[in-house]
Design a protein around this motif. Structure first.
Motif, mmCIF file in Angstrom:
data_model
loop_
_atom_site.group_PDB
_atom_site.id
_atom_site.type_symbol
_atom_site.label_atom_id
_atom_site.label_comp_id
_atom_site.label_asym_id
_atom_site.label_seq_id
_atom_site.Cartn_x
_atom_site.Cartn_y
_atom_site.Cartn_z
ATOM 1 N N ALA A 25 -7.949 -66.132 -32.613
ATOM 2 C CA ALA A 25 -8.118 -64.913 -31.816
ATOM 3 C C ALA A 25 -9.366 -64.146 -32.250
ATOM 4 O O ALA A 25 -10.119 -63.637 -31.413
ATOM 5 N N TYR A 26 -9.584 -64.065 -33.555
ATOM 6 C CA TYR A 26 -10.819 -63.425 -34.056
ATOM 7 C C TYR A 26 -12.040 -64.151 -33.494
ATOM 8 O O TYR A 26 -12.993 -63.531 -33.011
ATOM 9 N N GLN A 39 -12.363 -66.018 -30.857
ATOM 10 C CA GLN A 39 -12.527 -65.820 -29.423
ATOM 11 C C GLN A 39 -13.139 -64.466 -29.080
ATOM 12 O O GLN A 39 -13.755 -64.310 -28.013
ATOM 13 N N HIS A 40 -12.974 -63.506 -29.976
ATOM 14 C CA HIS A 40 -13.549 -62.179 -29.761
ATOM 15 C C HIS A 40 -14.876 -61.997 -30.508
ATOM 16 O O HIS A 40 -15.368 -60.872 -30.662
ATOM 17 N N HIS A 60 -9.069 -54.528 -38.870
ATOM 18 C CA HIS A 60 -9.346 -54.159 -37.481
ATOM 19 C C HIS A 60 -8.082 -53.560 -36.855
ATOM 20 O O HIS A 60 -7.038 -54.210 -36.786
#
Length: 389
Positions: free
Chosen positions: A95-96, A98-99, A356
């Motif tokens: 997920a990190y 992908q962002h 984050h």
């Protein structure tokens, strides 16, 4: 908490090697019944290069001093991947990515390659037994780790398989994640037959059949204390251990130098189960032990026999616990096949701080949902235990 302790000058420090900490000072903090936090174990991982920057484990151990006196410590690592942890966060890392953000390195408080619950923040007994001092040290530790991550742009801090970590987890800064393992408990059994007698007839018959077939195949198991293991037996064990990974096309986490070092430095904590067919060793399993616990850790075989893994890694461990009065047998992570052999589902945990804010909330929602699923799974697993109702 005493005013004197509160006013002491406490200083945190992170060091890059166990060699930076005298063994006598570190071991003065270690819980005697937990072999994986001994200086010898952790330093052997580093000396053998099983734990190093090249393998994705950069040592970053925490020390807390009151003046010149070491009063608390914790094993720590900057991790550049998530292998060898057994608390799976690959989806978080994806997920990190992908962002467009970096998840690694992350700060990890854990025992490398060892998913065994136990203490993670060690402290002198006089502080451990004082609730006020203990809480103060835990909070000091939590602040030091979060400050360390914030100052270096490290994405997160993770504490795996801790016991007694609630003092650090208060105030909501850490997310608690649940997991499941299967452990065996000694219910004052007088022998293996007494243990089987507590089971239903079908389950009891099945286990006896598994053991009998190995005996009929001419397989004999020998239990060897750590200080009695010879060079040939150790070399055979390592060959067996490596074979487990090679069958999956992988490299083993641990090398022969590591095993040689721990057998030299802490043989009293080790136990080797060897399966012989004639004069040849065909399988081996390495156990660690404490005053009340047995830990099954590494195994492998050179020939395949049905139920050989169960015999070497489970039944022999259960027999050893009963014979020596050990109360608790942790035979390793995962493995639903343990249920039919008398291992009960237990909840494990980990704690996570995520820098984050957005990801922190998303991960909290994920682990809350996951916990509901795990609780249901554990209830279903408990209903499948082989013991008489």
């Amino acid at each position: 908490m005493t005013k004197q302790f509160e006013d002491q000058s406490l200083a945190s420090r992170f060091v890059g090697s166990m060699k930076d900490v005298p063994a006598s000072q570190w071991d003065a903090l270690v819980a005697k019944d937990y072999p994986f936090l001994r200086h010898a174990f952790l330093q052997s991982l580093e000396e053998s290069a099983c734990v190093a920057r090249d393998t994705g484990w950069l040592p970053c151990h925490y020390l807390l001093f009151a003046g010149n006196r070491l009063i608390a410590a914790a094993p720590g690592y900057l991790k550049y991947h998530s292998y060898g942890e057994y608390v799976f966060d690959w989806a978080w890392a994806d997920a990190y990515h992908q962002h467009g953000m970096e998840y690694y390195p992350k700060l990890l408080t854990a025992i490398p390659f060892t998913p065994c619950a136990g203490p993670r923040l060690l402290m002198l007994e006089e502080h451990q037994n004082d609730a006020g001092k203990r809480e103060h040290i835990y909070l000091h530790y939590k602040k030091a780790c979060i400050d360390y991550c914030s100052a270096r742009g490290v994405s997160s801090w993770h504490v795996l398989f801790p016991e007694g970590f609630e003092d650090a987890a208060q105030e909501g800064a850490l997310v608690r994640r649940s997991g499941t393992q299967f452990h065996w408990y000694n219910r004052d059994y007088e022998g293996f037959d007494d243990f089987l007698a507590r089971m239903s007839a079908n389950k009891r018959k099945s286990i006896r059949k598994e053991r009998r077939k190995l005996s009929e195949a001419g397989i004999v198991v020998k239990c060897v204390a750590g200080d009695e293991v010879d060079a040939h037996q150790l070399a055979c064990f390592h060959t067996c251990y490596q074979s487990t990974y090679l069958k999956r096309g992988q490299s083993a986490y641990l090398n022969q130098e590591f095993f040689q070092l721990i057998f030299e430095r802490m043989p009293e904590s080790l136990l080797l189960m060897l399966a012989y067919k004639g004069e040849r060793i065909i399988a081996a399993a390495l156990f660690f032990k404490g005053a009340t616990h047995l830990y099954g850790r590494y195994w492998g075989c050179l020939e395949e026999f049905k139920a050989l893994h169960f015999e070497l890694c489970y039944y022999q461990g259960i027999e050893y616990c009963i014979e020596h009065g050990l109360l608790h047998f942790d035979a390793g992570a995962q493995g639903e096949h343990k249920i039919a052999r008398g291992f009960e589902p237990i909840e494990t945990c980990s704690y996570h701080w995520v820098a984050h804010e957005g990801f922190r909330h998303a991960i909290k929602a994920f682990v809350d949902q996951e916990k509901t699923q795990i609780q249901y799974y554990m209830k279903q697993a408990s209903n499948c235990l082989p013991y008489k109702k």
